[in-house]
Design a protein around this motif. Structure first.
Motif, short mmCIF file in Angstrom:
data_model
loop_
_atom_site.label_atom_id
_atom_site.label_comp_id
_atom_site.label_asym_id
_atom_site.label_seq_id
_atom_site.Cartn_x
_atom_site.Cartn_y
_atom_site.Cartn_z
N SER A 1 -47.82 -38.10 66.27
CA SER A 1 -46.96 -38.23 65.22
C SER A 1 -46.80 -39.60 64.78
N ALA A 2 -46.66 -40.55 65.76
CA ALA A 2 -46.43 -41.91 65.38
C ALA A 2 -47.62 -42.61 64.65
N LEU A 3 -48.97 -42.05 65.21
CA LEU A 3 -50.22 -42.63 64.53
C LEU A 3 -50.18 -42.11 63.10
N ARG A 4 -49.85 -40.75 62.76
CA ARG A 4 -49.72 -39.89 61.65
C ARG A 4 -48.86 -40.66 60.66
N TYR A 5 -47.61 -41.10 61.09
CA TYR A 5 -46.46 -41.61 60.19
C TYR A 5 -46.81 -43.31 59.95
N GLY A 6 -47.88 -43.49 60.78
CA GLY A 6 -48.13 -45.26 60.54
C GLY A 6 -47.11 -45.96 61.27
#
Length: 58
Positions: free
Chosen positions: A49-54
């Motif tokens: 999720s952190a990767l997806r949200y940048g």
């Protein structure tokens, strides 16, 4: 959670607590709060999720 994974997660929390000079329970509380904000249940989903949200760089 399988026993071995739980032991590894606890060891990681203990190491993080030691590095930050805080209690292991504080690390676990902080992780649970981050999981809640991201709407996930575990570290793998949190990173995804952190990767997806940048929030993290690859």
């Amino acid at each position: 959670m399988p026993h071995q994974r739980r032991d590894q997660a606890s060891a990681h929390a203990a190491a993080a607590a030691h590095r930050c000079s805080i209690g292991e329970s504080s690390v676990k509380t902080y992780l649970l709060r981050v999981f809640g904000k991201l709407g996930v249940d575990d570290r793998t989903a949190a990173v995804t999720s952190a990767l997806r949200y940048g929030l993290l760089e690859q």
